[in-house]
Design a protein around this motif. Structure first.
Motif, mmCIF file in Angstrom:
data_model
loop_
_atom_site.group_PDB
_atom_site.id
_atom_site.type_symbol
_atom_site.label_atom_id
_atom_site.label_comp_id
_atom_site.label_asym_id
_atom_site.label_seq_id
_atom_site.Cartn_x
_atom_site.Cartn_y
_atom_site.Cartn_z
ATOM 1 N N ILE A 79 0.837 -1.202 0.000
ATOM 2 C CA ILE A 79 0.000 0.000 0.000
ATOM 3 C C ILE A 79 0.869 1.248 0.000
ATOM 4 O O ILE A 79 0.533 2.250 -0.636
ATOM 5 C CB ILE A 79 -0.957 -0.012 1.203
ATOM 6 C CG1 ILE A 79 -1.959 -1.158 1.047
ATOM 7 C CG2 ILE A 79 -1.694 1.308 1.339
ATOM 8 C CD1 ILE A 79 -2.899 -1.320 2.219
ATOM 9 N N ALA A 80 2.013 1.191 0.666
ATOM 10 C CA ALA A 80 2.926 2.338 0.684
ATOM 11 C C ALA A 80 3.425 2.661 -0.720
ATOM 12 O O ALA A 80 3.510 3.827 -1.106
ATOM 13 C CB ALA A 80 4.089 2.064 1.619
ATOM 14 N N SER A 81 3.745 1.623 -1.520
ATOM 15 C CA SER A 81 4.228 1.883 -2.883
ATOM 16 C C SER A 81 3.111 2.450 -3.751
ATOM 17 O O SER A 81 3.336 3.340 -4.573
ATOM 18 C CB SER A 81 4.803 0.604 -3.501
ATOM 19 O OG SER A 81 3.782 -0.355 -3.687
ATOM 20 N N TYR A 85 3.084 6.204 -5.454
ATOM 21 C CA TYR A 85 2.930 6.377 -6.894
ATOM 22 C C TYR A 85 1.707 7.222 -7.243
ATOM 23 O O TYR A 85 1.783 8.157 -8.019
ATOM 24 C CB TYR A 85 2.835 4.999 -7.562
ATOM 25 C CG TYR A 85 2.645 5.067 -9.056
ATOM 26 C CD1 TYR A 85 3.685 5.453 -9.885
ATOM 27 C CD2 TYR A 85 1.416 4.759 -9.627
ATOM 28 C CE1 TYR A 85 3.518 5.519 -11.253
ATOM 29 C CE2 TYR A 85 1.233 4.827 -11.000
ATOM 30 C CZ TYR A 85 2.288 5.203 -11.800
ATOM 31 O OH TYR A 85 2.109 5.287 -13.146
ATOM 32 N N ARG A 86 0.541 6.893 -6.638
ATOM 33 C CA ARG A 86 -0.708 7.563 -6.987
ATOM 34 C C ARG A 86 -0.994 8.802 -6.156
ATOM 35 O O ARG A 86 -1.771 9.648 -6.538
ATOM 36 C CB ARG A 86 -1.875 6.604 -6.810
ATOM 37 C CG ARG A 86 -1.897 5.523 -7.833
ATOM 38 C CD ARG A 86 -3.213 4.810 -7.792
ATOM 39 N NE ARG A 86 -3.264 3.796 -8.826
ATOM 40 C CZ ARG A 86 -4.033 2.751 -8.788
ATOM 41 N NH1 ARG A 86 -4.819 2.565 -7.753
ATOM 42 N NH2 ARG A 86 -4.030 1.884 -9.757
ATOM 43 N N GLY A 87 -0.437 8.870 -4.975
ATOM 44 C CA GLY A 87 -0.741 9.986 -4.089
ATOM 45 C C GLY A 87 -1.970 9.731 -3.244
ATOM 46 O O GLY A 87 -2.418 10.609 -2.520
ATOM 47 N N SER A 88 -2.539 8.520 -3.340
ATOM 48 C CA SER A 88 -3.697 8.153 -2.536
ATOM 49 C C SER A 88 -3.720 6.636 -2.391
ATOM 50 O O SER A 88 -3.043 5.916 -3.110
ATOM 51 C CB SER A 88 -4.988 8.636 -3.189
ATOM 52 O OG SER A 88 -5.187 7.970 -4.418
#
Length: 173
Positions: A79-81, A85-88
């Motif tokens: 989830i951190a990656s 990447y997405r900002g959310s």
């Protein structure tokens, strides 16, 4: 090709009667009885101008704060990656999130300080630039050390073709 099933009015070519846009200019004429018409002349038609649209109420601007929460959430590496990447990311149901700070999104002031007042960012943004610039103290020029000696240098031409040729706006060869 299909045809309309409703009968059209032969006079107007429309399926529904349409009121004239300028009907208020035309006099409302009703044919009087023959005996009454012979006795009195017809009165002049009354022309009534169209009604003005109702006045639109000007609504007061919304000066309310938009509260946001700076949060701390513990997540898995996957989830951190995704969040990086997405900002959310999507939080799991029932996850407890620790609120670090609650502040207004517009004026960026803490909830405790401005909870009963209007948002300053929606009124004027001078608080974000440190207040009125004309009243602020000017920056202090540093004083050189007592044993330092100031040696005046030449002027540097930073404009025009001379600056380009001399290497100010391009690297020297």
């Amino acid at each position: 090709m299909t045809t309309a099933t409703s009968p059209l009015s032969s006079a107007t070519g429309r399926s529904q009667p349409q009121e004239s846009l300028f009907a208020w200019l035309e006099p409302a004429v009703t044919p009087p009885p023959a005996a009454a018409a012979a006795e009195k002349p017809a009165p002049a038609p009354q022309i009534t101008p169209p009604r003005e649209p109702p006045a639109v109420k000007e609504e007061a601007p919304d000066l309310a704060h938009v509260w946001v929460v700076a949060a701390e959430v513990e997540v898995t590496p996957k989830i951190a990656s995704v969040a990086d990447y997405r900002g959310s990311f999507k939080a799991a149901e029932g996850m407890r999130i620790d609120a670090l700070e609650v502040y207004c999104k517009g004026c960026r002031r803490p909830y405790d300080e401005v909870k009963g007042t209007d948002c300053a960012a929606k009124i004027d943004n001078t608080h974000l630039i440190g207040g009125d610039q004309s009243k602020r103290a000017k920056r202090k020029v540093p004083t050189p050390p007592t044993n330092a000696r100031i040696i005046p240098g030449g002027t540097i031409n930073r404009r025009g073709i001379g600056a380009y040729v001399s290497g100010v706006s391009r690297p020297k060869r």
